[in-house]
Write a protein that holds these residues in place. Structure first.
Motif, PDB file in Angstrom:
ATOM      1  N   THR A   1      19.914 -25.517  -6.452  1.00 13.46           N
ATOM      2  CA  THR A   1      20.763 -24.136  -5.591  1.00 13.46           C
ATOM      3  C   THR A   1      19.855 -23.441  -4.929  1.00 13.46           C
ATOM      4  O   THR A   1      20.162 -22.917  -3.490  1.00 13.46           O
ATOM      5  N   GLU A   2      18.613 -23.001  -5.492  1.00 14.20           N
ATOM      6  CA  GLU A   2      17.538 -22.156  -4.496  1.00 14.20           C
ATOM      7  C   GLU A   2      17.157 -23.181  -3.248  1.00 14.20           C
ATOM      8  O   GLU A   2      17.047 -22.494  -2.226  1.00 14.20           O
ATOM      9  N   GLU A   3      16.902 -24.273  -3.461  1.00 12.81           N
ATOM     10  CA  GLU A   3      16.441 -25.085  -2.203  1.00 12.81           C
ATOM     11  C   GLU A   3      17.558 -25.133  -1.075  1.00 12.81           C
ATOM     12  O   GLU A   3      17.342 -24.843   0.100  1.00 12.81           O
ATOM     13  N   ALA A   4      19.082 -25.079  -1.565  1.00 14.57           N
ATOM     14  CA  ALA A   4      20.235 -25.184  -0.467  1.00 14.57           C
ATOM     15  C   ALA A   4      20.014 -23.822   0.023  1.00 14.57           C
ATOM     16  O   ALA A   4      20.090 -23.720   1.500  1.00 14.57           O
TER      17      ALA A   4
ATOM     18  N   ASN B   1       7.554 -17.214  -3.156  1.00 14.86           N
ATOM     19  CA  ASN B   1       7.686 -16.249  -1.937  1.00 14.86           C
ATOM     20  C   ASN B   1       7.176 -17.148  -0.526  1.00 14.86           C
ATOM     21  O   ASN B   1       6.503 -18.025  -0.584  1.00 14.86           O
ATOM     22  N   GLU B   2       8.085 -16.812   0.329  1.00 18.31           N
ATOM     23  CA  GLU B   2       7.750 -17.472   1.572  1.00 18.31           C
ATOM     24  C   GLU B   2       8.014 -16.746   2.613  1.00 18.31           C
ATOM     25  O   GLU B   2       8.940 -15.764   2.724  1.00 18.31           O
ATOM     26  N   GLY B   3       7.205 -16.504   3.937  1.00 19.31           N
ATOM     27  CA  GLY B   3       7.298 -15.753   4.769  1.00 19.31           C
ATOM     28  C   GLY B   3       6.874 -14.437   4.735  1.00 19.31           C
ATOM     29  O   GLY B   3       6.577 -13.863   3.391  1.00 19.31           O
ATOM     30  N   TYR B   4       6.776 -13.711   5.732  1.00 17.83           N
ATOM     31  CA  TYR B   4       6.426 -12.154   5.800  1.00 17.83           C
ATOM     32  C   TYR B   4       6.971 -11.304   6.691  1.00 17.83           C
ATOM     33  O   TYR B   4       8.253 -11.956   6.995  1.00 17.83           O
ATOM     34  N   GLY B   5       7.080 -10.099   6.685  1.00 20.98           N
ATOM     35  CA  GLY B   5       7.863  -9.177   7.550  1.00 20.98           C
ATOM     36  C   GLY B   5       8.756  -8.262   6.633  1.00 20.98           C
ATOM     37  O   GLY B   5       8.614  -8.209   5.321  1.00 20.98           O
ATOM     38  N   ALA B   6       9.343  -7.291   7.358  1.00 22.63           N
ATOM     39  CA  ALA B   6      10.136  -6.251   6.793  1.00 22.63           C
ATOM     40  C   ALA B   6      11.232  -6.671   5.929  1.00 22.63           C
ATOM     41  O   ALA B   6      11.713  -6.080   5.104  1.00 22.63           O
ATOM     42  N   ARG B   7      12.053  -7.715   6.390  1.00 25.16           N
ATOM     43  CA  ARG B   7      13.166  -8.124   5.898  1.00 25.16           C
ATOM     44  C   ARG B   7      12.868  -9.421   4.683  1.00 25.16           C
ATOM     45  O   ARG B   7      12.282 -10.542   5.416  1.00 25.16           O
ATOM     46  N   ARG B   8      13.379  -9.412   3.599  1.00 24.54           N
ATOM     47  CA  ARG B   8      13.392 -10.397   2.451  1.00 24.54           C
ATOM     48  C   ARG B   8      14.656 -10.545   1.732  1.00 24.54           C
ATOM     49  O   ARG B   8      15.049  -9.580   1.384  1.00 24.54           O
ATOM     50  N   TRP B   9      15.169 -11.716   1.575  1.00 23.95           N
ATOM     51  CA  TRP B   9      15.960 -12.390   0.751  1.00 23.95           C
ATOM     52  C   TRP B   9      15.609 -12.474  -0.528  1.00 23.95           C
ATOM     53  O   TRP B   9      14.498 -13.312  -0.738  1.00 23.95           O
ATOM     54  N   VAL B  10      16.141 -11.896  -1.577  1.00 24.91           N
ATOM     55  CA  VAL B  10      15.778 -12.199  -2.839  1.00 24.91           C
ATOM     56  C   VAL B  10      16.641 -12.688  -3.781  1.00 24.91           C
ATOM     57  O   VAL B  10      17.850 -12.195  -3.905  1.00 24.91           O
ATOM     58  N   ILE B  11      16.220 -14.062  -4.214  1.00 23.20           N
ATOM     59  CA  ILE B  11      17.282 -15.092  -4.881  1.00 23.20           C
ATOM     60  C   ILE B  11      17.212 -15.410  -5.891  1.00 23.20           C
ATOM     61  O   ILE B  11      15.741 -15.631  -6.557  1.00 23.20           O
ATOM     62  N   ASP B  12      17.993 -15.327  -7.107  1.00 20.26           N
ATOM     63  CA  ASP B  12      17.996 -15.963  -8.475  1.00 20.26           C
ATOM     64  C   ASP B  12      19.099 -16.933  -8.344  1.00 20.26           C
ATOM     65  O   ASP B  12      20.221 -16.444  -8.336  1.00 20.26           O
ATOM     66  N   PRO B  13      18.882 -18.225  -8.082  1.00 16.88           N
ATOM     67  CA  PRO B  13      20.256 -19.042  -8.034  1.00 16.88           C
ATOM     68  C   PRO B  13      20.998 -19.353  -9.303  1.00 16.88           C
ATOM     69  O   PRO B  13      21.980 -19.415  -9.006  1.00 16.88           O
ATOM     70  N   ILE B  14      20.444 -19.104 -10.504  1.00 18.99           N
ATOM     71  CA  ILE B  14      21.205 -18.933 -11.616  1.00 18.99           C
ATOM     72  C   ILE B  14      20.897 -17.894 -12.522  1.00 18.99           C
ATOM     73  O   ILE B  14      19.769 -18.207 -13.377  1.00 18.99           O
ATOM     74  N   ASP B  15      21.239 -16.740 -12.606  1.00 19.34           N
ATOM     75  CA  ASP B  15      20.815 -15.690 -13.638  1.00 19.34           C
ATOM     76  C   ASP B  15      21.738 -16.029 -14.706  1.00 19.34           C
ATOM     77  O   ASP B  15      23.196 -15.800 -14.753  1.00 19.34           O
TER      78      ASP B  15
END
Length: 260
Positions: free
Chosen positions: A48-51, A72-86
Motif C-alpha cells: 500500500t505504501e509503495e502504491a 523519508n524521501e525528498g525535501y522541500g516545504a511540502r511533505r506527504w505523511v503516510i501510514d499505510p495501515i494504522d
C-alpha cells in the motif's frame, strides 16, 4: 480554498490504498513479519505504501514523503505523511478497525488529512479552513463536530494501551484521569481520534506516537472544533505523544497527565 486540490488528490490516494488493503484483508496467504520494534508488518502495509509513493512520484514529484514503512524521501516545504495501515495488529487478526492515514504538511503545519477505514465503510477528512467531514465519499458527507462536554465527570476517554503509559512513567497519572471520567474505553489508534471528531468521545490520549501516526488526524480534530497537542501542550503532531480533546476539557486533562 487553498488546499482543496490537495484534499481531492488525497482522496484519490485513499481510493487506491483502499483497493490494496481490502484486497488483502483476511487473505489466507497474508505474509506478516516482525519489525525491529517488535510490531507486526504485513505485505499489505508495504504494498500500500509503495502504491501511494508511485502515485505521488508521478503526480507530485516535487513533494517529499514521510512513510512508516520506507522512511523519508525528498525535501522541500511540502511533505506527504503516510501510514499505510494504522492498526496493523487489528488488520492481521481480522479486526476491521484499521485505516490508511494520509496527511499533507507545509513547513511544520499539517494542512490536510484523510483517514480511510474501508472495512468500516467510513472516511474522515479535513483541510485547513474548510471544516472536518465524514462519509463514504466527497459527494456523500456530513460535518464532524466535537462534543460540548465541559466536565470530566461527564466525559468519555479513549486510549490504546495501558502498558505504554506504564513504560513512559505516567501510569498513575493516567489511571487517576480514568477514575475522574464518566467512561473509559480502549478504542485505540486512529479510531479514538475520529470518534472524538464525531463527538462520540471527548478525550483521546497516547504516550508514544510517530509523526505518521498523527499527521492526518490533526486537521480533522482541529477542524471539527477540538484541540490536538502533545502531552507537553505544544500544538500539532511533533511531540512524540498526543492529547486530543473537544477543547473545554483540554487544559484540565493536560494538567492531570503531568508527572508529579
Amino acid at each position: 480554498m487553498a488546499h482543496d486540490d490537495d484534499l481531492r488528490f488525497a482522496h484519490v490516494l485513499a481510493d487506491d490504498a483502499d483497493a490494496q488493503t481490502l484486497g488483502r484483508f483476511r487473505a489466507a496467504d497474508l505474509k506478516v513479519d516482525t519489525k525491529a520494534d517488535h510490531t507486526p508488518v504485513s505485505d499489505a502495509d508495504r504494498a500500500t505504501e509503495e502504491a501511494i509513493r508511485r502515485t505521488l512520484s508521478r503526480a507530485r514529484p516535487r513533494d517529499g514523503i514521510v512513510g512508516e514503512e520506507f522512511g523519508n524521501e525528498g525535501y522541500g516545504a511540502r511533505r506527504w505523511v503516510i501510514d499505510p495501515i494504522d492498526g496493523t495488529k487489528n488488520y492481521v487478526r481480522g479486526v476491521p478497525v484499521w485505516a490508511t492515514l494520509i496527511g499533507l504538511m507545509v513547513e511544520d503545519e499539517v494542512v490536510a488529512g484523510v483517514v480511510s477505514a474501508p472495512a468500516l465503510n467510513r472516511r474522515w477528512w479535513a483541510a485547513k479552513g474548510t471544516g472536518a467531514w465524514t462519509g463514504r465519499s466527497l459527494s456523500s458527507a456530513s460535518r464532524c463536530r466535537v462534543s460540548d462536554v465541559d466536565k470530566l465527570g461527564n466525559a468519555s476517554l479513549s486510549y490504546s494501551d495501558l502498558a505504554e503509559w506504564e513504560e513512559h512513567g505516567r501510569l498513575d497519572e493516567f489511571l487517576d484521569l480514568t477514575r475522574a471520567c464518566w467512561r473509559t474505553r480502549a478504542y485505540g489508534d486512529f479510531w479514538s481520534y475520529m470518534l472524538l471528531a464525531d463527538g462520540a468521545v471527548d478525550i483521546a490520549a497516547e504516550p508514544e506516537l510517530e509523526l505518521y501516526d498523527m499527521a492526518a488526524l490533526v486537521p480533522i480534530v482541529q477542524e471539527a472544533g477540538g484541540r490536538f497537542t502533545g502531552l507537553d501542550g505544544v500544538p500539532g503532531p511533533h511531540s512524540g505523544d498526543a492529547l486530543a480533546t473537544n477543547g473545554p476539557l483540554h487544559d484540565e486533562v493536560l494538567a492531570r497527565l503531568q508527572v508529579h
